[in-house]
Design a protein around this motif. Sequence first.
Motif, PDB file in Angstrom:
ATOM      1  N   GLY A   1      31.977  10.948 -18.177  1.00 35.74           N
ATOM      2  CA  GLY A   1      31.557  12.331 -18.348  1.00 35.74           C
ATOM      3  C   GLY A   1      31.581  13.090 -17.042  1.00 35.74           C
ATOM      4  N   TRP A   2      31.128  12.445 -15.959  1.00 32.40           N
ATOM      5  CA  TRP A   2      31.175  13.088 -14.643  1.00 32.40           C
ATOM      6  C   TRP A   2      32.622  13.320 -14.200  1.00 32.40           C
ATOM      7  CZ3 TRP A   2      33.158  11.166  -9.990  1.00 32.40           C
ATOM      8  CH2 TRP A   2      32.880  11.955  -8.858  1.00 32.40           C
ATOM      9  N   LEU A   3      33.504  12.324 -14.430  1.00 32.75           N
ATOM     10  CA  LEU A   3      34.903  12.448 -14.040  1.00 32.75           C
ATOM     11  C   LEU A   3      35.584  13.590 -14.787  1.00 32.75           C
ATOM     12  CD1 LEU A   3      37.544  11.433 -12.730  1.00 32.75           C
ATOM     13  CD2 LEU A   3      37.774   9.842 -14.639  1.00 32.75           C
ATOM     14  N   LEU A   4      35.356  13.681 -16.095  1.00 30.12           N
ATOM     15  CA  LEU A   4      36.014  14.717 -16.885  1.00 30.12           C
ATOM     16  C   LEU A   4      35.464  16.099 -16.547  1.00 30.12           C
ATOM     17  CD1 LEU A   4      36.279  12.949 -20.359  1.00 30.12           C
ATOM     18  CD2 LEU A   4      38.055  13.246 -18.635  1.00 30.12           C
ATOM     19  N   ALA A   5      34.161  16.179 -16.295  1.00 25.61           N
ATOM     20  CA  ALA A   5      33.587  17.472 -15.918  1.00 25.61           C
ATOM     21  C   ALA A   5      34.196  17.975 -14.606  1.00 25.61           C
ATOM     22  CB  ALA A   5      32.069  17.355 -15.790  1.00 25.61           C
ATOM     23  N   ARG A   6      34.381  17.073 -13.668  1.00 19.70           N
ATOM     24  CA  ARG A   6      35.005  17.465 -12.403  1.00 19.70           C
ATOM     25  C   ARG A   6      36.466  17.852 -12.607  1.00 19.70           C
ATOM     26  NH1 ARG A   6      35.974  13.070  -7.728  1.00 19.70           N
ATOM     27  NH2 ARG A   6      37.350  12.318  -9.384  1.00 19.70           N
ATOM     28  N   SER A   7      37.170  17.099 -13.447  1.00 17.24           N
ATOM     29  CA  SER A   7      38.585  17.387 -13.681  1.00 17.24           C
ATOM     30  C   SER A   7      38.780  18.713 -14.405  1.00 17.24           C
ATOM     31  CB  SER A   7      39.219  16.248 -14.500  1.00 17.24           C
ATOM     32  OG  SER A   7      39.133  15.026 -13.800  1.00 17.24           O
TER      33      SER A   7
ATOM     34  N   ALA B   1      46.299  19.681  -2.534  1.00 21.89           N
ATOM     35  CA  ALA B   1      45.676  18.491  -1.963  1.00 21.89           C
ATOM     36  C   ALA B   1      44.220  18.743  -1.582  1.00 21.89           C
ATOM     37  CB  ALA B   1      46.469  18.030  -0.733  1.00 21.89           C
ATOM     38  N   ALA B   2      43.912  19.958  -1.167  1.00 24.92           N
ATOM     39  CA  ALA B   2      42.530  20.276  -0.785  1.00 24.92           C
ATOM     40  C   ALA B   2      41.622  20.421  -1.994  1.00 24.92           C
ATOM     41  CB  ALA B   2      42.512  21.565   0.036  1.00 24.92           C
ATOM     42  N   LEU B   3      42.176  20.819  -3.133  1.00 23.76           N
ATOM     43  CA  LEU B   3      41.363  21.062  -4.321  1.00 23.76           C
ATOM     44  C   LEU B   3      41.339  19.889  -5.294  1.00 23.76           C
ATOM     45  CD1 LEU B   3      42.519  24.724  -5.116  1.00 23.76           C
ATOM     46  CD2 LEU B   3      40.356  24.022  -4.090  1.00 23.76           C
ATOM     47  N   ASP B   4      42.351  19.040  -5.228  1.00 17.67           N
ATOM     48  CA  ASP B   4      42.523  17.988  -6.233  1.00 17.67           C
ATOM     49  C   ASP B   4      41.774  16.722  -5.825  1.00 17.67           C
ATOM     50  OD1 ASP B   4      43.415  16.747  -8.528  1.00 17.67           O
ATOM     51  OD2 ASP B   4      45.335  16.153  -7.665  1.00 17.67           O
ATOM     52  N   GLY B   5      40.461  16.728  -5.978  1.00 13.10           N
ATOM     53  CA  GLY B   5      39.678  15.550  -5.622  1.00 13.10           C
ATOM     54  C   GLY B   5      39.932  14.371  -6.536  1.00 13.10           C
ATOM     55  N   GLY B   6      40.296  14.632  -7.794  1.00 12.77           N
ATOM     56  CA  GLY B   6      40.554  13.548  -8.731  1.00 12.77           C
ATOM     57  C   GLY B   6      41.952  12.973  -8.651  1.00 12.77           C
ATOM     58  N   GLY B   7      42.836  13.604  -7.900  1.00  9.78           N
ATOM     59  CA  GLY B   7      44.195  13.096  -7.753  1.00  9.78           C
ATOM     60  C   GLY B   7      45.023  13.177  -9.017  1.00  9.78           C
ATOM     61  N   LEU B   8      44.800  14.198  -9.852  1.00 12.11           N
ATOM     62  CA  LEU B   8      45.542  14.335 -11.096  1.00 12.11           C
ATOM     63  C   LEU B   8      46.743  15.269 -10.972  1.00 12.11           C
ATOM     64  CD1 LEU B   8      42.564  14.633 -13.623  1.00 12.11           C
ATOM     65  CD2 LEU B   8      43.845  12.590 -12.979  1.00 12.11           C
TER      66      LEU B   8
ATOM     67  N   VAL C   1      45.751   7.297 -16.676  1.00 11.72           N
ATOM     68  CA  VAL C   1      44.961   6.073 -16.506  1.00 11.72           C
ATOM     69  C   VAL C   1      43.476   6.387 -16.307  1.00 11.72           C
ATOM     70  CG1 VAL C   1      44.599   4.042 -15.055  1.00 11.72           C
ATOM     71  CG2 VAL C   1      46.914   4.713 -15.701  1.00 11.72           C
ATOM     72  N   PRO C   2      43.085   7.238 -15.347  1.00 13.25           N
ATOM     73  CA  PRO C   2      41.646   7.533 -15.226  1.00 13.25           C
ATOM     74  C   PRO C   2      41.106   8.342 -16.393  1.00 13.25           C
ATOM     75  CG  PRO C   2      42.917   8.884 -13.706  1.00 13.25           C
ATOM     76  CD  PRO C   2      43.866   7.886 -14.269  1.00 13.25           C
ATOM     77  N   LEU C   3      41.943   9.166 -17.013  1.00  8.68           N
ATOM     78  CA  LEU C   3      41.468   9.978 -18.131  1.00  8.68           C
ATOM     79  C   LEU C   3      41.174   9.132 -19.364  1.00  8.68           C
ATOM     80  CD1 LEU C   3      43.794  13.113 -17.843  1.00  8.68           C
ATOM     81  CD2 LEU C   3      41.413  12.903 -17.130  1.00  8.68           C
ATOM     82  N   GLN C   4      41.915   8.059 -19.553  1.00 11.56           N
ATOM     83  CA  GLN C   4      41.710   7.191 -20.708  1.00 11.56           C
ATOM     84  C   GLN C   4      40.825   5.994 -20.389  1.00 11.56           C
ATOM     85  OE1 GLN C   4      42.610   7.860 -23.792  1.00 11.56           O
ATOM     86  NE2 GLN C   4      43.533   9.785 -23.109  1.00 11.56           N
ATOM     87  N   TRP C   5      40.346   5.906 -19.164  1.00  9.31           N
ATOM     88  CA  TRP C   5      39.496   4.778 -18.776  1.00  9.31           C
ATOM     89  C   TRP C   5      38.240   4.736 -19.630  1.00  9.31           C
ATOM     90  CZ3 TRP C   5      34.489   5.009 -16.695  1.00  9.31           C
ATOM     91  CH2 TRP C   5      33.971   3.779 -16.263  1.00  9.31           C
TER      92      TRP C   5
END
Length: 222
Positions: free
Chosen positions: A36-42, A67-74, A118-122
Amino acid sequence: MDRWLWLQQGDAVTQGTATLLLALSVASWVVMACKGWLLARSRRQVPRCVAAFWQAPDLATARSQVAALDGGGLVLPLVDALQAPRASAQGGAPLAQQGAAPAQLTRGLRAALQRASVPLQWGQVLLASVGTLAPFVGLLGTVWGIHHALTLLADAQSIGIAQLAAPVGEALVMTAAGLAVAIPAVLGYNLLGRSASRIEAELEGFAHDLQAFFGDPAQPAP
């Protein structure tokens, strides 16, 4: 304390099913909290990255802003796919570098989308497994608890409703516990999966735009 007496007096099967339900509950809640935290950030970062990319004056500036804004690397892997090697005529070059530029870009964008998924479906498999397995584990605990209670009452001189209702009713708690574990996992699977699908759709749309804009042979190489 008496309500848990059946669990304390239960055998290894009864205590094992209770422990398994507890482990499934803890695992599902940890996954739901982290994802939930990961998706909220994304959900916040992906639109910002896409907007920053198209508002940049050139590709180098666009990459630095993403690169400066994409903390999740998506989003950054999609931008880096634009740097795929151009078609190479040199002998001994890998097959990935021998295709036409649009084909190389398509391959790079597809690989970037696969890495982003991969991280989205984790955690989805675990939540689905808990939602499916927990009710059956609880039912197993109930059936075994009733069997164990009846076995203990078999040696009694007389068995009435009062003596039978208490252990049977307490054993039914396992079924309720199984449902209590399964229902949040199913809800989390559906809600988080829907949120992940929306982010994936936005990434796929961005990849399609990159392919349409930079994959045209008439466009200059990025």
